[in-house]
Design a protein around this motif. Structure first.
Motif, PDB file in Angstrom:
ATOM      1  N   ILE A   1       1.740  25.121  -0.932  1.00 38.26           N
ATOM      2  CA  ILE A   1       2.669  26.006  -1.647  1.00 38.26           C
ATOM      3  C   ILE A   1       1.998  27.341  -1.957  1.00 38.26           C
ATOM      4  O   ILE A   1       2.611  28.408  -1.825  1.00 38.26           O
ATOM      5  CB  ILE A   1       3.172  25.331  -2.940  1.00 38.26           C
ATOM      6  N   ALA A   2       0.724  27.281  -2.355  1.00 42.07           N
ATOM      7  CA  ALA A   2      -0.011  28.516  -2.644  1.00 42.07           C
ATOM      8  C   ALA A   2      -0.155  29.372  -1.389  1.00 42.07           C
ATOM      9  O   ALA A   2       0.000  30.600  -1.437  1.00 42.07           O
ATOM     10  CB  ALA A   2      -1.387  28.179  -3.217  1.00 42.07           C
ATOM     11  N   LEU A   3      -0.443  28.734  -0.261  1.00 44.00           N
ATOM     12  CA  LEU A   3      -0.567  29.472   1.001  1.00 44.00           C
ATOM     13  C   LEU A   3       0.774  30.075   1.419  1.00 44.00           C
ATOM     14  O   LEU A   3       0.822  31.187   1.955  1.00 44.00           O
ATOM     15  CB  LEU A   3      -1.101  28.547   2.097  1.00 44.00           C
ATOM     16  N   MET A   4       1.866  29.352   1.163  1.00 45.26           N
ATOM     17  CA  MET A   4       3.198  29.906   1.453  1.00 45.26           C
ATOM     18  C   MET A   4       3.499  31.090   0.542  1.00 45.26           C
ATOM     19  O   MET A   4       4.029  32.113   0.984  1.00 45.26           O
ATOM     20  CB  MET A   4       4.268  28.821   1.269  1.00 45.26           C
ATOM     21  N   TRP A   5       3.171  30.947  -0.724  1.00 45.15           N
ATOM     22  CA  TRP A   5       3.429  32.005  -1.704  1.00 45.15           C
ATOM     23  C   TRP A   5       2.686  33.291  -1.348  1.00 45.15           C
ATOM     24  O   TRP A   5       3.231  34.389  -1.463  1.00 45.15           O
ATOM     25  CB  TRP A   5       3.015  31.513  -3.091  1.00 45.15           C
TER      26      TRP A   5
ATOM     27  N   GLU B   1       1.906  34.048   1.661  1.00 47.76           N
ATOM     28  CA  GLU B   1       2.339  34.352   3.031  1.00 47.76           C
ATOM     29  C   GLU B   1       1.270  34.051   4.077  1.00 47.76           C
ATOM     30  O   GLU B   1       1.289  34.613   5.174  1.00 47.76           O
ATOM     31  CB  GLU B   1       2.784  35.813   3.142  1.00 47.76           C
ATOM     32  N   PHE B   2       0.343  33.150   3.750  1.00 43.71           N
ATOM     33  CA  PHE B   2      -0.624  32.697   4.742  1.00 43.71           C
ATOM     34  C   PHE B   2      -0.014  31.622   5.640  1.00 43.71           C
ATOM     35  O   PHE B   2      -0.570  31.283   6.677  1.00 43.71           O
ATOM     36  CB  PHE B   2      -1.880  32.136   4.056  1.00 43.71           C
ATOM     37  N   LEU B   3       1.123  31.079   5.216  1.00 44.43           N
ATOM     38  CA  LEU B   3       1.861  30.090   5.995  1.00 44.43           C
ATOM     39  C   LEU B   3       3.344  30.408   5.927  1.00 44.43           C
ATOM     40  O   LEU B   3       3.834  30.858   4.883  1.00 44.43           O
ATOM     41  CB  LEU B   3       1.646  28.677   5.439  1.00 44.43           C
ATOM     42  N   PRO B   4       4.091  30.173   7.012  1.00 50.60           N
ATOM     43  CA  PRO B   4       5.546  30.310   6.935  1.00 50.60           C
ATOM     44  C   PRO B   4       6.131  29.209   6.057  1.00 50.60           C
ATOM     45  O   PRO B   4       5.581  28.100   5.992  1.00 50.60           O
ATOM     46  CB  PRO B   4       5.996  30.163   8.395  1.00 50.60           C
ATOM     47  N   ILE B   5       7.222  29.505   5.401  1.00 50.09           N
ATOM     48  CA  ILE B   5       7.796  28.566   4.440  1.00 50.09           C
ATOM     49  C   ILE B   5       8.142  27.226   5.072  1.00 50.09           C
ATOM     50  O   ILE B   5       7.924  26.169   4.482  1.00 50.09           O
ATOM     51  CB  ILE B   5       9.049  29.187   3.781  1.00 50.09           C
ATOM     52  N   TRP B   6       8.657  27.246   6.304  1.00 47.97           N
ATOM     53  CA  TRP B   6       9.134  25.998   6.909  1.00 47.97           C
ATOM     54  C   TRP B   6       8.023  24.975   7.099  1.00 47.97           C
ATOM     55  O   TRP B   6       8.271  23.763   7.058  1.00 47.97           O
ATOM     56  CB  TRP B   6       9.831  26.274   8.242  1.00 47.97           C
TER      57      TRP B   6
ATOM     58  N   PHE C   1      -6.465  26.969   8.088  1.00 45.78           N
ATOM     59  CA  PHE C   1      -5.510  27.965   7.607  1.00 45.78           C
ATOM     60  C   PHE C   1      -6.155  28.889   6.569  1.00 45.78           C
ATOM     61  O   PHE C   1      -5.936  30.101   6.575  1.00 45.78           O
ATOM     62  CB  PHE C   1      -4.284  27.285   6.992  1.00 45.78           C
ATOM     63  N   ILE C   2      -6.927  28.304   5.665  1.00 38.45           N
ATOM     64  CA  ILE C   2      -7.583  29.108   4.627  1.00 38.45           C
ATOM     65  C   ILE C   2      -8.534  30.124   5.250  1.00 38.45           C
ATOM     66  O   ILE C   2      -8.599  31.281   4.832  1.00 38.45           O
ATOM     67  CB  ILE C   2      -8.344  28.196   3.637  1.00 38.45           C
ATOM     68  N   LEU C   3      -9.257  29.682   6.272  1.00 39.99           N
ATOM     69  CA  LEU C   3     -10.308  30.529   6.834  1.00 39.99           C
ATOM     70  C   LEU C   3      -9.793  31.547   7.850  1.00 39.99           C
ATOM     71  O   LEU C   3     -10.306  32.668   7.923  1.00 39.99           O
ATOM     72  CB  LEU C   3     -11.379  29.647   7.492  1.00 39.99           C
ATOM     73  N   PHE C   4      -8.761  31.187   8.607  1.00 39.44           N
ATOM     74  CA  PHE C   4      -8.383  32.034   9.742  1.00 39.44           C
ATOM     75  C   PHE C   4      -7.012  32.699   9.654  1.00 39.44           C
ATOM     76  O   PHE C   4      -6.756  33.660  10.375  1.00 39.44           O
ATOM     77  CB  PHE C   4      -8.454  31.219  11.043  1.00 39.44           C
ATOM     78  N   ASN C   5      -6.101  32.192   8.833  1.00 39.34           N
ATOM     79  CA  ASN C   5      -4.769  32.804   8.773  1.00 39.34           C
ATOM     80  C   ASN C   5      -4.815  34.139   8.037  1.00 39.34           C
ATOM     81  O   ASN C   5      -5.311  34.217   6.908  1.00 39.34           O
ATOM     82  CB  ASN C   5      -3.779  31.867   8.067  1.00 39.34           C
ATOM     83  N   LEU C   6      -4.292  35.178   8.684  1.00 41.98           N
ATOM     84  CA  LEU C   6      -4.265  36.511   8.085  1.00 41.98           C
ATOM     85  C   LEU C   6      -2.844  37.077   8.208  1.00 41.98           C
ATOM     86  O   LEU C   6      -2.467  37.603   9.256  1.00 41.98           O
ATOM     87  CB  LEU C   6      -5.270  37.437   8.774  1.00 41.98           C
TER      88      LEU C   6
END
Length: 206
Positions: free
Chosen positions: A85-89, A91-96, A146-151
């Protein structure tokens, strides 16, 4: 007494570390990998490792407790869901992607009381299936990537320019295992409830 509480200590520590990981995610840069990314990754990896540590301690010291049986899987789900949820918030992850995981747990929470899996006697007989353990491990690994590489700031880079492709594949496999384990858990619960009802005379054999 101290030995009995060691495993539970690591379980509780996993829950305590959740807000720390969330705070670190909240300050991660969206443009480049900075110190907050590495700190968030390190704390999350340690929190995830406590899932293995508490189980090993409980089994090796024969100190498996009712508290551990109840809180350990809850701590896993809280860690995974809150971080997603934090990553979605941020925007490091798409909501879906996060919705897929959250929906599974919501369905389990709604369905468990309906079919009676919240019954303590039935719940104690439900063995943890390997698909559930595999799902948790895969989701832990994908979240690390995701934490390390999603930008999210790389808007012109396409989906896999913003979402790590290896993490995405591992995440998808973890989702499949997660839903399969949920189905197996519910099916086992229904069978156990039927067997218990038959033994109590609630269901008369044909």
């Amino acid at each position: 007494m101290i030995r009995r509480n060691i495993a539970n200590f690591f379980t509780c520590l996993r829950i305590i570390l959740i807000p720390v990981v969330l705070w670190l995610i909240s300050i991660m840069s969206k443009e480049s990998v900075d110190a907050a990314h590495y700190w968030a990754l390190g704390v999350f990896m340690f929190a995830a490792a406590t899932d293995f540590i508490d189980g090993q301690i409980a089994r090796r010291t024969n100190t498996i407790s009712e508290f551990g049986k109840l809180v350990d899987p809850l701590a896993d789900r809280l860690l995974v869901i809150s971080v997603l949820i934090a990553l979605m918030w941020r925007e490091f992850l798409p909501i879906w992607m996060g919705v897929l995981i959250v929906s599974r747990d919501v369905l389990m929470l709604i369905g468990a009381p309906i079919i009676g899996i919240n019954d303590k006697e039935v719940r104690e007989k439900l063995a943890v299936h390997w698909t559930g353990k595999a799902a948790t491990a895969l989701l832990f690994v994908s979240i690390c990537l995701f934490i390390l590489f999603n930008l999210p700031a790389k808007l012109d880079a396409g989906f896999f320019g913003r979402i790590n492709p290896v993490g995405f594949v591992i995440f998808c496999v973890g989702i499949v295992f997660s839903y399969v384990s949920g189905f197996i858990y519910v099916r086992r619960g229904i069978k156990l409830i039927g067997a218990t009802s038959s033994q109590n005379g609630d269901i008369t054999p044909a």
